[in-house]
Design a protein around this motif. Structure first.
Motif, PDB file in Angstrom:
ATOM      1  N   ILE A 161       2.420   1.916  -3.459  1.00  0.00           N
ATOM      2  CA  ILE A 161       1.456   2.456  -4.421  1.00  0.00           C
ATOM      3  C   ILE A 161       1.138   3.911  -4.108  1.00  0.00           C
ATOM      4  CG2 ILE A 161      -0.912   2.257  -5.282  1.00  0.00           C
ATOM      5  CD1 ILE A 161      -0.633  -0.798  -4.759  1.00  0.00           C
ATOM      6  N   VAL A 162       0.883   4.199  -2.830  1.00  0.00           N
ATOM      7  CA  VAL A 162       0.547   5.572  -2.438  1.00  0.00           C
ATOM      8  C   VAL A 162       1.692   6.520  -2.766  1.00  0.00           C
ATOM      9  CG1 VAL A 162       0.134   7.087  -0.457  1.00  0.00           C
ATOM     10  CG2 VAL A 162      -1.116   4.936  -0.663  1.00  0.00           C
ATOM     11  N   PHE A 163       2.912   6.139  -2.380  1.00  0.00           N
ATOM     12  CA  PHE A 163       4.038   7.031  -2.638  1.00  0.00           C
ATOM     13  C   PHE A 163       4.284   7.200  -4.132  1.00  0.00           C
ATOM     14  CE2 PHE A 163       8.652   7.892  -3.053  1.00  0.00           C
ATOM     15  CZ  PHE A 163       8.643   9.147  -2.462  1.00  0.00           C
ATOM     16  N   ALA A 207       3.671   1.630  -9.677  1.00  0.00           N
ATOM     17  CA  ALA A 207       2.450   1.332  -8.932  1.00  0.00           C
ATOM     18  C   ALA A 207       1.605   0.297  -9.666  1.00  0.00           C
ATOM     19  CB  ALA A 207       1.648   2.617  -8.720  1.00  0.00           C
ATOM     20  N   PHE A 246       0.837  -1.205   0.000  1.00  0.00           N
ATOM     21  CA  PHE A 246       0.000   0.000   0.000  1.00  0.00           C
ATOM     22  C   PHE A 246       0.867   1.248   0.000  1.00  0.00           C
ATOM     23  CE2 PHE A 246      -2.121   3.349   2.509  1.00  0.00           C
ATOM     24  CZ  PHE A 246      -3.238   3.576   1.703  1.00  0.00           C
ATOM     25  N   GLY A 247       1.901   1.261   0.832  1.00  0.00           N
ATOM     26  CA  GLY A 247       2.785   2.420   0.889  1.00  0.00           C
ATOM     27  C   GLY A 247       3.497   2.667  -0.423  1.00  0.00           C
ATOM     28  N   LEU A 306      -5.482  14.114  -7.625  1.00  0.00           N
ATOM     29  CA  LEU A 306      -4.863  14.604  -6.396  1.00  0.00           C
ATOM     30  C   LEU A 306      -4.105  15.909  -6.634  1.00  0.00           C
ATOM     31  CD1 LEU A 306      -3.502  11.231  -4.961  1.00  0.00           C
ATOM     32  CD2 LEU A 306      -5.234  12.672  -3.892  1.00  0.00           C
ATOM     33  N   VAL A 326       2.057   7.035  -6.574  1.00  0.00           N
ATOM     34  CA  VAL A 326       1.005   7.898  -7.121  1.00  0.00           C
ATOM     35  C   VAL A 326       1.262   9.355  -6.744  1.00  0.00           C
ATOM     36  CG1 VAL A 326      -1.449   8.481  -6.969  1.00  0.00           C
ATOM     37  CG2 VAL A 326      -0.749   6.098  -7.268  1.00  0.00           C
ATOM     38  N   PHE A 327       1.633   9.593  -5.485  1.00  0.00           N
ATOM     39  CA  PHE A 327       1.928  10.956  -5.068  1.00  0.00           C
ATOM     40  C   PHE A 327       3.148  11.509  -5.797  1.00  0.00           C
ATOM     41  CE2 PHE A 327      -0.580  12.416  -1.324  1.00  0.00           C
ATOM     42  CZ  PHE A 327      -1.505  11.388  -1.324  1.00  0.00           C
ATOM     43  N   SER A 379       4.275   5.926 -11.994  1.00  0.00           N
ATOM     44  CA  SER A 379       2.962   5.312 -12.213  1.00  0.00           C
ATOM     45  C   SER A 379       3.106   3.888 -12.735  1.00  0.00           C
ATOM     46  CB  SER A 379       2.128   6.159 -13.184  1.00  0.00           C
ATOM     47  OG  SER A 379       2.789   6.327 -14.417  1.00  0.00           O
ATOM     48  N   ALA A 389      -5.472   8.942 -10.770  1.00  0.00           N
ATOM     49  CA  ALA A 389      -5.432   9.271  -9.346  1.00  0.00           C
ATOM     50  C   ALA A 389      -4.422  10.384  -9.082  1.00  0.00           C
ATOM     51  CB  ALA A 389      -5.092   8.033  -8.528  1.00  0.00           C
ATOM     52  N   ALA A 395       3.431  11.725   2.628  1.00  0.00           N
ATOM     53  CA  ALA A 395       3.653  10.402   2.039  1.00  0.00           C
ATOM     54  C   ALA A 395       5.133  10.037   2.063  1.00  0.00           C
ATOM     55  CB  ALA A 395       3.116  10.372   0.605  1.00  0.00           C
TER      56      ALA A 395
END
Length: 454
Positions: A133-135, A322, A130-131, A362, A137-138, A319, A358, A376
């Motif tokens: 993917i989140v990082f 992710a 999860f981390g 954001l 994307v950010f 991207s 995404a 993040a």
């Protein structure tokens, strides 16, 4: 070798491969790694050479983050700033070595989530996946904002900023579509050239147009929050280690991965120091972040325009990372991973689109998105680039070399890796604290704009 092996089936099995090839050989690695033998497959992932991996690493790490380094020197002073950049570069090289050694001992590891499964079981895999993917994307969103700034400068802000972001998001999406990193590696060559040339143009522009009456300091005194905010700029300028397992998984000879890491860290550290020092000395304490914005308009346009390919490819790599994590998770050991199937390609395109969409939403829809990138990075990049390496070394030595006695026998390395864990924790907590404080101050001062505004 780890818990993950008990869950995943491989072809051949780990036991069969170990009986056929010594565990330390490259043949054993390729027999049991995430993609397995690929000779008869339509889509082959393990095609990267170490020079191309070095190019990919430089393309995604040496990017818009370096444009904040001169402002860091303006806060803490010239000497402390240089010391921090060089120290973090050396520290990053050490943690890269630890990650690479762990990957070579655990070929089945494809991403940070797999490493988390070995360390902590199911919760570790889900949290670290999860981390990642989140990082990613950010980080893609951060590159979209860098592209927005570049396009706005080139056109003298003639359009709404949200439109610039949308314009930049389209080629970023298209460039992240190739299924293998080998295709992206060739796109990364002009990306690396562009950021090098852009940095040189920025330094020349600063040298020819120095700020009149500028102030520079050897060392500056400031409060903890301000100082740590400036220190996070070089910390996160090196934040690319979360991709290392995925990159090494697509190498022809993963045993050569450390060569790429040496090239990355030596180049990045040297270029960061030269760029930050020259820009700061000529533009002074009032240098902007990003620093190109402190240049005269024609020089700013030239620098930003040349840097655009780098912003674009770096965003595509994030991207792609992710999407790749989830794609391999869904289709590991299935024919859709290596064959041109409708389900395989449909899923891949959908994942790439979702990650880029995404990032775009954001970037344009969250007024405090720049601060969220800091959160993040504090939550995840602090661990992926620094802290988690200590846990991986301690795990392998404990399980492969003889438990606590092995730690005591290797007391120096044990101490270094315990401190690495502590450093990751400190960066995480302190980074979160100062970023939240920045958000509070931004709302109090009225700096926060409305969502989806120009």
């Amino acid at each position: 070798m780890g818990k993950y092996e008990k869950e995943a089936s491989t072809s051949p099995s780990l036991e069969e491969a170990s009986a056929t090839y010594p565990r330390s050989t490259e043949a054993h690695y390729h027999a049991v790694d995430v993609f397995g033998p690929e000779d008869d497959h339509q889509i082959q992932y393990k095609t990267l050479s170490w020079p191309l991996v070095a190019v990919l690493m430089i393309a995604e790490i040496v990017s818009n983050g370096m444009l904040s380094l001169p402002s860091s020197l303006a806060v803490v002073g010239l000497v402390p700033g240089i010391v921090v950049i060089v120290f973090l570069g050396a520290f990053g090289l050490f943690t890269a070595w630890v990650l690479i050694q762990f990957k070579l001992r655990h070929p089945e590891v494809h991403n940070m989530g797999d490493a988390g499964y070995i360390l902590f079981g199911f919760p570790g895999r889900e949290i670290l996946s999860f981390g990642t993917i989140v990082f990613a994307v950010f980080a893609t969103g951060g590159q979209l904002l860098a592209g927005q700034i570049a396009l706005a400068n080139l056109s003298s802000n003639k359009l709404c900023l949200m439109l610039y972001t949308g314009i930049f998001a389209i080629p970023t999406l298209l460039c992240s579509l190739p299924r293998t990193l080998d295709r992206l590696s060739w796109l990364s060559v002009p990306s690396v050239i562009s950021i090098i040339v852009a940095g040189i143009v920025g330094m020349v522009g600063a040298g020819l147009n120095p700020t009149p009456g500028r102030n520079t300091t050897i060392a500056a005194s400031t409060d903890f929050v301000t100082a740590f905010i400036s220190v996070t700029n070089p910390v996160f300028a090196y934040a690319g280690h979360f991709m290392f397992f995925i990159l090494i998984s697509e190498m022809r000879h993963p045993q050569h991965a450390m060569r790429a890491a040496y090239v990355l860290q030596i180049f990045a550290t040297s270029f960061y120091v030269i760029f930050a020092v020259i820009t700061y000395l000529y533009l002074g304490a009032d240098v902007s972040s990003p620093s190109f914005s402190s240049l005269p308009p024609k020089w700013a346009k030239a620098a930003y325009g040349i840097a655009i390919p780098n912003f674009l490819i770096a965003g595509s790599l994030y991207s792609h990372t992710a999407a790749k994590l989830l794609f391999v998770r869904f289709f590991r050991k299935s024919r859709h991973l290596h064959s041109h199937t409708v389900l395989g390609w449909g899923t891949w395109v959908a994942l790439v689109f979702i990650m880029n969409a995404a990032a775009f939403v954001l970037a344009v829809g969250v007024p405090i998105f720049n601060y969220l990138i800091g959160i993040a990075a504090s939550l995840f990049a602090s661990w992926y680039t620094y802290g988690i390496a200590g846990a991986l070394w301690l795990y392998d030595v404990y399980h492969d070399k003889g438990g606590v006695a092995a730690w005591r026998h290797r007391w120096a390395m044990t101490g270094v890796n315990v401190m690495t864990l502590a450093a990751g924790a400190f960066i995480c907590v302190a980074g979160m604290y100062v970023t939240v404080k920045q958000i509070v101050n931004a709302y109090r001062s009225g700096e926060v704009s409305a969502p989806f505004s120009c």
